[in-house]
Scaffold this active site. Structure first.
Site, PDB file in Angstrom:
ATOM      1  N   GLU A  16      10.586  -1.638   6.315  1.00 21.95           N
ATOM      2  CA  GLU A  16       9.352  -0.919   6.702  1.00 21.95           C
ATOM      3  C   GLU A  16       9.799   0.600   6.696  1.00 21.95           C
ATOM      4  O   GLU A  16      10.906   1.097   7.561  1.00 21.95           O
ATOM      5  CB  GLU A  16       8.949  -1.508   7.833  1.00 21.95           C
ATOM      6  CG  GLU A  16       7.474  -1.784   8.098  1.00 21.95           C
ATOM      7  CD  GLU A  16       7.037  -2.654   7.052  1.00 21.95           C
ATOM      8  OE1 GLU A  16       6.301  -2.319   5.998  1.00 21.95           O
ATOM      9  OE2 GLU A  16       7.128  -3.912   7.134  1.00 21.95           O
TER      10      GLU A  16
ATOM     11  N   THR B  14      10.484   2.737   4.834  1.00 24.34           N
ATOM     12  CA  THR B  14      11.574   3.357   3.902  1.00 24.34           C
ATOM     13  C   THR B  14      11.306   3.614   2.576  1.00 24.34           C
ATOM     14  O   THR B  14      12.313   4.662   2.008  1.00 24.34           O
ATOM     15  CB  THR B  14      12.691   2.186   3.841  1.00 24.34           C
ATOM     16  OG1 THR B  14      11.882   0.869   3.197  1.00 24.34           O
ATOM     17  CG2 THR B  14      13.396   1.523   4.892  1.00 24.34           C
TER      18      THR B  14
ATOM     19  N   GLY C  86      -7.137  -4.459   7.750  1.00 22.56           N
ATOM     20  CA  GLY C  86      -6.861  -3.973   8.860  1.00 22.56           C
ATOM     21  C   GLY C  86      -5.596  -4.847   9.360  1.00 22.56           C
ATOM     22  O   GLY C  86      -5.354  -4.653  10.619  1.00 22.56           O
TER      23      GLY C  86
ATOM     24  N   GLY D 266      -2.551  -5.170   7.987  1.00 23.56           N
ATOM     25  CA  GLY D 266      -0.940  -4.664   7.615  1.00 23.56           C
ATOM     26  C   GLY D 266      -0.745  -5.677   6.350  1.00 23.56           C
ATOM     27  O   GLY D 266       0.421  -5.760   6.025  1.00 23.56           O
TER      28      GLY D 266
ATOM     29  N   SER E 220      -2.114  -4.786   3.103  1.00 26.99           N
ATOM     30  CA  SER E 220      -2.330  -3.939   2.138  1.00 26.99           C
ATOM     31  C   SER E 220      -3.450  -4.167   1.480  1.00 26.99           C
ATOM     32  O   SER E 220      -3.471  -4.135   0.148  1.00 26.99           O
ATOM     33  CB  SER E 220      -1.082  -4.062   1.086  1.00 26.99           C
ATOM     34  OG  SER E 220      -1.201  -2.708   0.452  1.00 26.99           O
TER      35      SER E 220
ATOM     36  N   SER F  71      -6.132  -2.006   1.337  1.00 29.40           N
ATOM     37  CA  SER F  71      -6.721  -0.824   0.492  1.00 29.40           C
ATOM     38  C   SER F  71      -5.954  -0.749  -0.795  1.00 29.40           C
ATOM     39  O   SER F  71      -6.612  -0.395  -1.811  1.00 29.40           O
ATOM     40  CB  SER F  71      -6.392   0.165   1.428  1.00 29.40           C
ATOM     41  OG  SER F  71      -5.066   0.571   1.649  1.00 29.40           O
TER      42      SER F  71
ATOM     43  N   GLU G  57      -4.431   7.641  -2.528  1.00 27.62           N
ATOM     44  CA  GLU G  57      -4.018   7.309  -1.221  1.00 27.62           C
ATOM     45  C   GLU G  57      -3.601   8.716  -0.341  1.00 27.62           C
ATOM     46  O   GLU G  57      -4.237   8.993   0.556  1.00 27.62           O
ATOM     47  CB  GLU G  57      -2.985   6.258  -0.954  1.00 27.62           C
ATOM     48  CG  GLU G  57      -3.449   5.032  -0.900  1.00 27.62           C
ATOM     49  CD  GLU G  57      -4.076   4.461   0.300  1.00 27.62           C
ATOM     50  OE1 GLU G  57      -3.438   4.699   1.629  1.00 27.62           O
ATOM     51  OE2 GLU G  57      -5.176   3.841   0.386  1.00 27.62           O
TER      52      GLU G  57
ATOM     53  N   ASP H 169       3.522  -0.836  -1.346  1.00 30.61           N
ATOM     54  CA  ASP H 169       2.627  -1.681  -1.523  1.00 30.61           C
ATOM     55  C   ASP H 169       1.891  -1.677  -2.492  1.00 30.61           C
ATOM     56  O   ASP H 169       1.798  -3.006  -3.144  1.00 30.61           O
ATOM     57  CB  ASP H 169       1.451  -1.204  -0.616  1.00 30.61           C
ATOM     58  CG  ASP H 169       1.672  -1.170   1.037  1.00 30.61           C
ATOM     59  OD1 ASP H 169       2.655  -1.852   1.577  1.00 30.61           O
ATOM     60  OD2 ASP H 169       1.096  -0.397   1.859  1.00 30.61           O
TER      61      ASP H 169
ATOM     62  N   TYR I  59       1.289   8.191  11.583  1.00 27.73           N
ATOM     63  CA  TYR I  59       2.341   7.856  10.282  1.00 27.73           C
ATOM     64  C   TYR I  59       2.959   9.111   9.900  1.00 27.73           C
ATOM     65  O   TYR I  59       3.978   9.372   9.241  1.00 27.73           O
ATOM     66  CB  TYR I  59       1.495   7.243   9.362  1.00 27.73           C
ATOM     67  CG  TYR I  59       1.689   6.329   8.355  1.00 27.73           C
ATOM     68  CD1 TYR I  59       2.319   5.061   8.055  1.00 27.73           C
ATOM     69  CD2 TYR I  59       2.381   7.335   7.153  1.00 27.73           C
ATOM     70  CE1 TYR I  59       2.758   4.413   6.990  1.00 27.73           C
ATOM     71  CE2 TYR I  59       3.128   6.778   5.977  1.00 27.73           C
ATOM     72  CZ  TYR I  59       3.410   5.282   5.964  1.00 27.73           C
ATOM     73  OH  TYR I  59       3.697   4.781   4.726  1.00 27.73           O
TER      74      TYR I  59
END
Length: 362
Positions: free
Chosen positions: A17, A19, A103, A105, A107, A109, A141, A153, A205
């Protein structure tokens, strides 16, 4: 081509995560839950998109960042990024359906963006290069939606395969299949959707991404994956926040490779402690956890999970727990009870299994 159906899955990340934007490693797999796009060509140069639960948007195929907002920005952003890559799409009618929880986590989107990218290129009869689509989706994105995400993702969605996780090398845009058989050992990978929504487009983020980039420059490396002497690197960093972020990224990359080694050897149970160590690092060094995520991890471990950790960008979303199949219900009950005691919204559960990646369905 007048029309067709394309789909792309959500993803679960076993480990690795925060990375990917430091050129590192991750180990996701594609979920069975998918976004499906029914696409049809239209001749007026406009794109319409209708989505269950979101409504409808319409805009010219050629837009600029900021012109389309809300959920439609994910669709318009893909069209914009395709045009920037030299593959400007024509007009299209898109009907979108999805079973990927939003929402959480997982992915949702990127699942939408990958499916839209395949649909828009497919309508033009183009067999798009998957590595190029990875960059197209990232650009949509980053520059159109405004979320500073990496490449993991969409790589999971575009390269996924039944029964396989993917060792993603974000620097080289490679995805190497890794055997991933939880069932043969009597295990399940349980996803706990804490129903605490997370957001990537906010400042938290982006701040972490900027800190990692600045730390790499200070250490004289292209990416944090190039740090080989962690103790020496930490001694050179004067900012304690940057030091914590670097420690997470370097150790998380090592955990990814250790998990891959265990899965290839069929020693699935051994990955549990590495999952838990990843969560502690994300909570303490990367500081992206949340009360609901910590509560879910603690309750799952107390109820017998072999390992557990938050997934996704953080600040909400989901947790994964490696559990004995026979004890899965006990873990679910323990998490549900812990949430009730804390006054949190009741969580939702499902078992994740590596599934096929994005492609044409009809």
């Amino acid at each position: 081509m007048r029309g067709g159906v394309w789909s792309a899955p959500g993803r679960v990340n076993i480990i690795g995560e925060h990375t990917d934007y430091s050129g590192g490693f991750a180990l996701p797999f594609a979920l069975a839950q998918r976004t499906v796009v029914h696409a049809r060509r239209r001749g007026d140069g406009r794109i319409t998109a209708v989505s269950d639960g979101h409504g409808a948007v319409e805009f010219p195929a050629a837009t600029v960042p900021g012109e389309v907002t809300g959920w439609g920005a994910h669709v318009a952003g893909v069209a914009w990024a395709l045009a920037r890559a030299g593959a400007a799409p024509g007009g299209a009618d898109l009907r979108i359906e999805s079973t990927v929880p939003r929402g959480a986590g997982l992915s949702s989107s990127h699942s939408l963006e990958c499916a839209v990218a395949l649909a828009l290129t497919g309508l033009d009869g183009v067999e798009a290069d998957r590595a190029e689509l990875v960059r197209v989706v990232q650009r949509a994105e980053n520059e159109y939606v405004g979320a500073p995400t990496g490449v993991m993702d969409q790589m999971a969605s575009l390269y996924g395969a039944d029964g396989r996780a993917l060792l993603v090398d974000a620097r080289h845009l490679t995805a190497e299949p890794v055997p991933c058989d939880f069932a043969s050992g009597g295990l399940d990978l349980l996803v706990v959707d804490t129903r605490s929504p997370h957001r990537h487009a906010d400042g938290e983020y982006g701040a972490r991404r900027r800190t990692c980039a600045a730390a790499a420059r200070a250490l004289g490396v292209a990416d944090l994956r190039d740090v080989t002497d962690l103790d020496g690197a930490l001694a050179r960093l004067t900012d304690p926040v940057a030091a914590r972020r670097v420690r997470h990224v370097v150790r998380e990359n090592a955990r990814v490779l250790a998990v891959v080694e265990s899965l290839r050897a069929g020693r699935v149970r051994e990955i549990g402690p590495l999952l838990t160590a990843s969560h502690a690092s994300l909570r303490d060094d990367y500081e992206v956890s949340a009360a609901e995520l910590d509560t879910a991890v603690e309750a799952a471990l107390a109820a017998g999970a072999l390992g557990a950790r938050m997934i996704g960008g953080g600040f909400g979303g989901s947790v994964i727990a490696l559990v004995e199949r026979a004890g899965r219900r006990a873990v679910e009950s323990a998490v549900r009870d812990a949430f009730r005691r804390r006054g949190f919204t009741g969580p939702e559960f499902h078992v994740a299994r590596p599934s096929r990646g994005a492609g044409r369905d009809g």
